[in-house]
Design an enzyme around this catalytic site. Structure first.
Site, PDB file in Angstrom:
ATOM      1  N   GLU A  76       0.826  -1.219   0.000  1.00  0.00           N
ATOM      2  CA  GLU A  76       0.000   0.000   0.000  1.00  0.00           C
ATOM      3  C   GLU A  76       0.858   1.266   0.000  1.00  0.00           C
ATOM      4  OE1 GLU A  76      -3.024   0.031   3.062  1.00  0.00           O
ATOM      5  OE2 GLU A  76      -3.563   2.104   2.626  1.00  0.00           O
ATOM      6  N   LYS A 101      -7.229  -0.637  11.707  1.00  0.00           N
ATOM      7  CA  LYS A 101      -6.627  -1.109  10.447  1.00  0.00           C
ATOM      8  C   LYS A 101      -5.427  -0.218  10.118  1.00  0.00           C
ATOM      9  CE  LYS A 101      -6.043  -1.405   5.814  1.00  0.00           C
ATOM     10  NZ  LYS A 101      -5.228  -0.507   4.966  1.00  0.00           N
ATOM     11  N   ASP A 139       4.788 -14.205  11.970  1.00  0.00           N
ATOM     12  CA  ASP A 139       3.448 -14.651  11.602  1.00  0.00           C
ATOM     13  C   ASP A 139       2.460 -13.507  11.866  1.00  0.00           C
ATOM     14  OD1 ASP A 139       0.902 -15.766  11.596  1.00  0.00           O
ATOM     15  OD2 ASP A 139       1.548 -17.639  12.520  1.00  0.00           O
ATOM     16  N   HIS A 191      -2.427  10.535   0.211  1.00  0.00           N
ATOM     17  CA  HIS A 191      -2.486   9.137  -0.187  1.00  0.00           C
ATOM     18  C   HIS A 191      -2.572   9.005  -1.703  1.00  0.00           C
ATOM     19  CE1 HIS A 191      -3.392   4.877   0.352  1.00  0.00           C
ATOM     20  NE2 HIS A 191      -4.295   5.030  -0.606  1.00  0.00           N
TER      21      HIS A 191
HETATM   22  P1  NDP Z   1      10.567 -22.736  15.883  1.00  0.00           P
HETATM   23  O1  NDP Z   1      10.163 -23.969  16.566  1.00  0.00           O
HETATM   24  O2  NDP Z   1      11.008 -22.798  14.466  1.00  0.00           O
HETATM   25  O3  NDP Z   1      11.733 -22.028  16.687  1.00  0.00           O
HETATM   26  C1  NDP Z   1      11.732 -21.926  18.067  1.00  0.00           C
HETATM   27  C2  NDP Z   1      12.946 -22.656  18.564  1.00  0.00           C
HETATM   28  O4  NDP Z   1      14.123 -21.911  18.306  1.00  0.00           O
HETATM   29  C3  NDP Z   1      12.923 -22.846  20.023  1.00  0.00           C
HETATM   30  O5  NDP Z   1      12.117 -23.921  20.374  1.00  0.00           O
HETATM   31  C4  NDP Z   1      14.386 -23.096  20.337  1.00  0.00           C
HETATM   32  O6  NDP Z   1      14.662 -24.462  20.077  1.00  0.00           O
HETATM   33  C5  NDP Z   1      15.106 -22.291  19.256  1.00  0.00           C
HETATM   34  N1  NDP Z   1      15.770 -21.096  19.790  1.00  0.00           N
HETATM   35  C6  NDP Z   1      17.013 -20.668  19.448  1.00  0.00           C
HETATM   36  N2  NDP Z   1      17.319 -19.546  20.107  1.00  0.00           N
HETATM   37  C7  NDP Z   1      16.286 -19.250  20.909  1.00  0.00           C
HETATM   38  C8  NDP Z   1      16.016 -18.181  21.827  1.00  0.00           C
HETATM   39  N3  NDP Z   1      16.898 -17.216  22.071  1.00  0.00           N
HETATM   40  N4  NDP Z   1      14.811 -18.175  22.440  1.00  0.00           N
HETATM   41  C9  NDP Z   1      13.888 -19.115  22.195  1.00  0.00           C
HETATM   42  N5  NDP Z   1      14.104 -20.151  21.347  1.00  0.00           N
HETATM   43  C10 NDP Z   1      15.287 -20.230  20.701  1.00  0.00           C
HETATM   44  O7  NDP Z   1       9.479 -21.585  15.911  1.00  0.00           O
HETATM   45  P2  NDP Z   1       8.270 -21.245  16.890  1.00  0.00           P
HETATM   46  O8  NDP Z   1       7.976 -22.344  17.831  1.00  0.00           O
HETATM   47  O9  NDP Z   1       8.516 -19.911  17.478  1.00  0.00           O
HETATM   48  O10 NDP Z   1       7.053 -21.217  15.896  1.00  0.00           O
HETATM   49  C11 NDP Z   1       6.759 -20.119  15.105  1.00  0.00           C
HETATM   50  C12 NDP Z   1       5.984 -20.603  13.913  1.00  0.00           C
HETATM   51  O11 NDP Z   1       4.858 -21.392  14.307  1.00  0.00           O
HETATM   52  C13 NDP Z   1       5.436 -19.485  13.092  1.00  0.00           C
HETATM   53  O12 NDP Z   1       5.931 -19.610  11.791  1.00  0.00           O
HETATM   54  C14 NDP Z   1       3.916 -19.722  13.101  1.00  0.00           C
HETATM   55  O13 NDP Z   1       3.384 -19.414  11.855  1.00  0.00           O
HETATM   56  C15 NDP Z   1       3.776 -21.164  13.436  1.00  0.00           C
HETATM   57  N6  NDP Z   1       2.546 -21.604  14.103  1.00  0.00           N
HETATM   58  C16 NDP Z   1       1.623 -20.721  14.603  1.00  0.00           C
HETATM   59  C17 NDP Z   1       0.468 -21.165  15.209  1.00  0.00           C
HETATM   60  C18 NDP Z   1      -0.499 -20.147  15.756  1.00  0.00           C
HETATM   61  O14 NDP Z   1      -0.193 -18.985  15.773  1.00  0.00           O
HETATM   62  N7  NDP Z   1      -1.679 -20.539  16.218  1.00  0.00           N
HETATM   63  C19 NDP Z   1       0.212 -22.594  15.373  1.00  0.00           C
HETATM   64  C20 NDP Z   1       1.271 -23.428  14.869  1.00  0.00           C
HETATM   65  C21 NDP Z   1       2.380 -22.934  14.246  1.00  0.00           C
HETATM   66  P3  NDP Z   1      15.901 -25.184  20.778  1.00  0.00           P
HETATM   67  O15 NDP Z   1      15.881 -24.739  22.192  1.00  0.00           O
HETATM   68  O16 NDP Z   1      15.576 -26.624  20.605  1.00  0.00           O
HETATM   69  O17 NDP Z   1      17.116 -24.725  20.042  1.00  0.00           O
END
Ligand code: NDP
Length: 429
Positions: A82, A269, A285, A383
């Site tokens: 936009e 919005k 997301d 706009h």
């Molecule tokens: P991921 O599971 O890809 O990443 C999160 C992982 O990153 C953590 O579990 C951890 O794993 C690792 N990590 C590394 N550094 C850090 C840090 N500093 N802090 C926290 N974690 C860290 O992603 P998300 O679980 O965040 O999921 C996001 C995605 O889920 C989005 O794309 C979304 O679209 C989707 N989603 C959304 C839903 C909803 O909104 N209702 C439902 C289902 C999915 P480790 O400790 O093992 O390294």
């Protein structure tokens, strides 16, 4: 020191802007190459991200400038189709910068996992059993995802509610278990869902009920970010309008949105016009953020303005925006999409809390940009002038013709595709 104040940026050619970012060492040679490449997100990568891939869908990526937030400079990548959004955010950011900048804060990043339990013979007893088992349940949840505990996060608390206790249908009655989880820098969907699923058998055993849903809540009302600005009226003066007139107009406009859902939806919005582009550019997301934001806007019972605007005792305009911010700096598409990686680097953010604060500051700026235009010249003037180039393209203009046709549309004050088509034909002849 990095400054987000780059006078004349809007007048530069795209190549000049990229060169400037590179010269400032804000992006590397590799990243510049990505930006120049015809396929920044390669289709092979895209094919691993979602299903049935046939290509990618590029969006314009602009930079919101002039942002000073908690005394730190931010250039803000914004992906949006936009016109006028990026210009308006940057315009207001400059005003707020002259007033000392945005001040922001964020709560702990406690996200919510929900577990639905049905078919309990005694819901009150089942609720008490779960509350009594709090420590065990938290321990068990953390055992399902120890790495987040090692990062300093993990499950911290629980809550249990009975829904529709008085209902006579068995389908209506249920127990809802909340698990509160600090997901550190991740949005945390996978952590939350893993923990929720892992607890289900124990919860069934403890309650004698049956578990159906085990998933995060996007109503992340324990993961909030808040932005605030205080603007002396003299900085708001524009054209024939005094600063006081603009300030009062903005407050009246806010009161309208606060009292009327029809207006509040459009008002909000406009806020999401600023928020979504940053959420998208940073690989987050935006559906999750949208859903949470609108739910928060109705938390007092009536859908209302996400922002508040008032005058303080010195006559300054004071704006605030607080929203749930279920975003991350790791996870999901963030480290997969090359442009998102570059966006994080440009922003120079070090935690999800920090990113969430930048996002609400942009939302607040965007809201003031829209309200300031609405209470002065009206939204169309600025706009449509910026929209004129899109109109010219839609009418078939290409290359140098685009700016020529857009200028004629603006001069003749008729910014519409029909008129642009006539001008394109004329130009071709
Ligand atoms: P991921 O599971 O890809 O990443 C999160 C992982 O990153 C953590 O579990 C951890 O794993 C690792 N990590 C590394 N550094 C850090 C840090 N500093 N802090 C926290 N974690 C860290 O992603 P998300 O679980 O965040 O999921 C996001 C995605 O889920 C989005 O794309 C979304 O679209 C989707 N989603 C959304 C839903 C909803 O909104 N209702 C439902 C289902 C999915 P480790 O400790 O093992 O390294």
């Amino acid at each position: 020191m990095k400054s987000s104040r780059i006078p004349g940026f809007y007048k530069m050619a795209v190549e000049e802007r990229r060169e400037l970012l590179q010269n400032m060492e804000w992006i590397s040679d590799d990243e510049t190459e990505y930006l120049f490449s015809k396929e920044p997100l390669q289709v092979e990568t895209a094919d691993k991200m979602i299903e049935n891939v046939i290509g990618t869908f590029p969006l314009p990526l602009g930079l919101g400038l002039n942002f000073l937030i908690n005394e730190k400079e931010y250039v803000v990548p914004m992906a949006i189709e936009e016109p006028s959004v990026v210009a308006s955010a940057s315009h207001i950011a400059k005003i707020v910068r002259d007033a000392g900048g945005f001040s922001t804060e964020a709560t702990e990043r406690d996200m919510i996992g929900q577990i639905q339990v049905v078919g309990c013979s005694d819901y009150r007893a089942a609720k008490q059993v779960l509350l009594d088992a709090k420590e065990t349940l938290i321990k068990e949840a953390n055992a399902a995802y120890p790495s987040i505990v090692a990062r300093g996060g993990g499950a911290k608390d629980i809550d249990v509610r009975i829904l529709n206790e008085e209902a006579d249908s068995l389908y209506n009655q249920m127990l809802v278990f909340h698990l509160y989880i600090n997901t550190c820098d991740a949005m945390g969907a996978n952590i939350i869902n893993t923990m929720a699923e892992s607890l289900a058998p124990t919860i069934e055993e403890l309650t004698g009920g049956k578990v159906y849903l085990r998933i995060l809540s996007n109503y992340a009302d324990r993961c909030l970010a808040k932005a605030r600005c205080v603007i002396p009226p003299k900085l708001l003066a524009t054209g024939d309008f005094t600063g006081e007139e603009v300030r009062d107009g903005v407050i009246h406009a806010y009161e309208f949105a606060a009292s009327d859902p029809y207006r509040a939806v459009t008002h909000n919005k406009g806020i999401m016009n600023g928020i979504d582009p940053v959420v998208i550019a940073t690989g987050n997301d935006w559906r999750a953020v949208e859903a949470g934001a609108h739910a928060y806007a109705v938390r007092h019972g009536q859908y209302s303005s996400m922002t508040t605007w008032k005058a303080d005792e010195n006559g300054n305009l004071v704006g605030e925006l607080e929203l749930p911010m279920s975003i991350g700096t790791v996870g999901g598409a963030i480290r997969v999409h090359p442009i998102s990686q570059m966006a994080h680097k440009l922003l120079d953010i070090h935690s999800a809390q920090e990113l969430s604060q930048v996002i609400v500051a942009v939302g607040l700026a965007q809201n003031l940009g829209a309200l300031k235009a609405l209470v002065t010249d009206g939204i169309q003037k600025g706009h449509m002038a910026l929209h004129s180039r899109s109109v010219a393209i839609a009418a078939g203009a290409t290359g140098e013709m685009i700016d020529i046709i857009a200028e004629r549309l603006r001069d003749e004050k008729e910014i519409r595709v029909g008129k642009a088509k006539e001008l394109v034909e004329e130009y071709k002849k």
